[in-house]
Scaffold this motif. Structure first.
Motif: not given
Length: 239
Positions: A191, A208, A212, A220, A223
């Motif tokens: 993450g 994370d 996803h 990302v 996160m």
């Protein structure tokens, strides 16, 4: 033979009437005693005294209650709460890790080049905690906060530089280390990552979700934003 009674002389009776006159003058000159208060006044006075007594008892009881409850609040076990205000996200302590996990050895809880560094340069203490928050669309996010305390600030700087490079390993997050098991989430390393040095401490954060979104780059990025917002949680771990 008849006994003759001598007549009284004025000098014999003078002390008697003078004494009586003196007592009368004393009575006349003394102020009369105050009359007793009427029954209604005595009743009101008694009620007033009782009221004052009850008021005193209430005040003492209130002070005792405040002292006892204040002590209970200070000595009671704190309930896990959200992170202090001032950040973007609201974090809650994970019920799986209600208290920070501490270890005097860091190398067994690391991997890759980071583990080799911590083997050659031992830390003084590793403190880790796990928190949860949610994304704007309501998805649960797991955030692992690790505080690595090194012997010197120079060693901390080397560790921080090492962990921020790609392919050098890291300190295990609590999910990867097996302290917490989340179905379909073996690690938080996929993450968002963030690291910061604070004197001898290196704060490492990874966040994370189990699944996803379609846009991996945006996931990302989010996160990482959450991980950077979680730096304020490190202060709670070191208390």
């Amino acid at each position: 033979m008849t006994q003759r009674i001598p007549p009284l002389r004025s000098s014999d009776t003078a002390p008697l009437w003078r004494s009586e006159i003196g007592q009368l003058d004393s009575l006349l000159s003394s102020p009369p005693p105050p009359p007793p208060p009427p029954p209604a006044a005595r009743s009101r006075r008694g009620l007033l005294l009782k009221g004052l007594g009850l008021l005193g008892v209430a005040l003492v009881s209130g002070l005792v209650w405040i002292a006892v409850t204040g002590k209970e609040q200070q000595t009671g076990t704190p309930t896990p709460t959200s992170a202090p205000p001032g950040g973007e996200f609201t974090f809650a302590v994970s019920p799986d890790v209600p208290e920070p996990l501490k270890d005097s050895s860091c190398a067994p809880h690391a991997y890759g080049e980071t583990q080799r560094f911590l083997t050659a340069t031992p830390c003084q203490q590793l403190t880790r905690g796990l928190y949860t928050t949610t994304t704007p669309d309501g998805v649960t996010v797991y955030t692992s906060v690790s505080v690595v305390r090194m012997k010197t600030a120079e060693d901390a700087a080397k560790l921080k530089e090492l962990t921020t490079r790609d392919g050098t390993g890291n300190v295990n997050d609590l999910v990867k280390d097996g302290a917490v098991r989340v179905p379909n989430l073996p690690t938080l390393a996929n993450g968002g990552f963030a690291a910061r040095q604070d004197d001898r401490d290196v704060i490492i954060i990874e966040s994370d979700t189990v699944r996803h979104g379609k846009d991996e780059a945006e996931h990302v990025k989010l996160m990482k934003r959450i991980s950077n917002d979680a730096f304020r949680l490190a202060a709670d771990l070191n208390r």
